[in-house]
Design an enzyme around this catalytic site. Structure first.
Site, PDB file in Angstrom:
ATOM      1  N   CYS A   8      10.098  12.752   4.093  1.00  0.00           N
ATOM      2  CA  CYS A   8       8.866  12.053   3.718  1.00  0.00           C
ATOM      3  C   CYS A   8       7.979  12.007   4.964  1.00  0.00           C
ATOM      4  O   CYS A   8       8.174  12.798   5.897  1.00  0.00           O
ATOM      5  CB  CYS A   8       9.159  10.666   3.142  1.00  0.00           C
ATOM      6  SG  CYS A   8       9.955   9.513   4.275  1.00  0.00           S
ATOM      7  N   ARG A  14      10.795   6.199   1.947  1.00  0.00           N
ATOM      8  CA  ARG A  14      11.282   6.993   0.817  1.00  0.00           C
ATOM      9  C   ARG A  14      12.493   7.870   1.142  1.00  0.00           C
ATOM     10  O   ARG A  14      13.497   7.828   0.412  1.00  0.00           O
ATOM     11  CB  ARG A  14      10.125   7.863   0.282  1.00  0.00           C
ATOM     12  CG  ARG A  14       9.014   7.045  -0.337  1.00  0.00           C
ATOM     13  CD  ARG A  14       7.756   7.863  -0.535  1.00  0.00           C
ATOM     14  NE  ARG A  14       7.160   8.240   0.751  1.00  0.00           N
ATOM     15  CZ  ARG A  14       6.134   9.053   0.896  1.00  0.00           C
ATOM     16  NH1 ARG A  14       5.588   9.603  -0.171  1.00  0.00           N
ATOM     17  NH2 ARG A  14       5.652   9.321   2.099  1.00  0.00           N
ATOM     18  N   ASP A 127       3.766   6.929  -1.647  1.00  0.00           N
ATOM     19  CA  ASP A 127       3.995   6.272  -0.359  1.00  0.00           C
ATOM     20  C   ASP A 127       3.849   4.751  -0.549  1.00  0.00           C
ATOM     21  O   ASP A 127       2.785   4.281  -0.934  1.00  0.00           O
ATOM     22  CB  ASP A 127       2.933   6.804   0.611  1.00  0.00           C
ATOM     23  CG  ASP A 127       3.056   6.235   2.006  1.00  0.00           C
ATOM     24  OD1 ASP A 127       3.782   5.239   2.189  1.00  0.00           O
ATOM     25  OD2 ASP A 127       2.415   6.789   2.912  1.00  0.00           O
TER      26      ASP A 127
HETATM   27  P1  4NP Z   1       7.594   6.894   4.258  1.00  0.00           P
HETATM   28  O1  4NP Z   1       6.477   5.744   4.359  1.00  0.00           O
HETATM   29  O2  4NP Z   1       6.893   8.213   4.451  1.00  0.00           O
HETATM   30  O3  4NP Z   1       8.125   6.743   2.858  1.00  0.00           O
HETATM   31  O4  4NP Z   1       8.611   6.590   5.326  1.00  0.00           O
HETATM   32  C1  4NP Z   1       5.606   5.639   5.434  1.00  0.00           C
HETATM   33  C2  4NP Z   1       6.002   4.990   6.577  1.00  0.00           C
HETATM   34  C3  4NP Z   1       5.134   4.862   7.642  1.00  0.00           C
HETATM   35  C4  4NP Z   1       3.863   5.397   7.563  1.00  0.00           C
HETATM   36  C5  4NP Z   1       3.472   6.079   6.415  1.00  0.00           C
HETATM   37  C6  4NP Z   1       4.354   6.201   5.357  1.00  0.00           C
HETATM   38  N1  4NP Z   1       2.964   5.261   8.628  1.00  0.00           N
HETATM   39  O5  4NP Z   1       1.806   5.717   8.516  1.00  0.00           O
HETATM   40  O6  4NP Z   1       3.314   4.685   9.679  1.00  0.00           O
END
Ligand code: 4NP
Length: 157
Positions: A8, A14, A127
Site C-alpha cells: 500500500c 492496509r 486509503d
Molecule cells: P496505508 O495508509 O497506505 O494504508 O498505510 C496510509 C498511511 C500513511 C499515509 C497515507 C496512507 N501518509 O500519507 O502518511
C-alpha cells in the site's frame, strides 16, 4: 512455497492489515510451511513504525494482532523474491507497474479486490488514513473478503 507481498502507500494501515489477516488464515489452516507473507509501502515516511494505532485497534476487535514494522518496497529485491505483489488501489498498481522492469515482473502484480467474493462492487481498498472509524472497518471488511479468495486461489493452483 507461495510468497506474497501486500503493498500500500504507507505500510501502516492496509497492507499490514492484509498481512495479519492472511497470516491468521494460514496459521488456522496449519499451512505455515506453504506461505511466506510480508507487506511493504511505496512511501517511506513511516519506516520502522508499527501499524497505525487505529488500524491495530480495529484489527484487534476482530482477533488480529498486527505487529509488523513498516518498510519500503524494494523493486529489485521484492520482484525477485515474491510470486505475487498485491496492491490496494489504482495508485499502488500504477506505481508498481512503473517500477516493474519486464513482463515477468509485471505479471506478478495483482489488485487485491480482484479476489473479493462479497464486495464485488469495490475495485480498490480505500486509503483510511484521513478517515474515521468507518474507514478502518471498511478496510477490514474488504481485506477479510479478498484474503479468503486469495488463499483459495493460491491453494487451488
Ligand atoms: P496505508 O495508509 O497506505 O494504508 O498505510 C496510509 C498511511 C500513511 C499515509 C497515507 C496512507 N501518509 O500519507 O502518511
Amino acid at each position: 512455497m507461495k510468497k506474497i507481498l501486500f503493498v500500500c502507500l504507507g505500510n501502516i494501515c492496509r497492507s499490514p492489515g492484509a498481512e495479519g489477516i492472511m497470516k491468521d488464515l494460514v496459521r488456522k489452516n496449519k499451512r505455515e510451511a506453504d506461505f511466506h507473507i510480508d507487506s511493504a509501502g511505496l512511501y517511506g515516511g513511516h519506516v520502522g513504525a508499527l501499524p497505525d494505532a487505529r488500524m491495530r485497534k480495529h484489527a484487534a476487535l476482530r482477533g488480529y494482532t498486527l505487529d509488523s514494522r513498516a518498510r519500503v518496497f524494494y523493486p529489485s529485491a521484492d520482484f525477485l523474491e515474491f510470486d505475487m505483489i498485491v496492491g490496494m488501489d489504482d495508485q499502488n498498481i500504477r506505481q508498481l507497474c512503473q517500477l516493474a522492469e519486464n513482463d515477468e515482473e509485471r505479471s506478478k502484480i495483482y489488485r487485491i479486490t480482484d479476489f473479493c467474493r462479497k464486495y464485488t462492487q469495490y475495485n480498490m481498498v480505500p486509503d483510511p488514513y484521513y478517515d474515521g472509524a468507518d474507514g478502518f472497518e471498511l478496510v477490514l471488511d474488504l481485506l477479510e473478503d479478498a484474503i479468503v479468495g486469495l488463499y483459495e486461489y493460491c491453494s487451488n493452483k
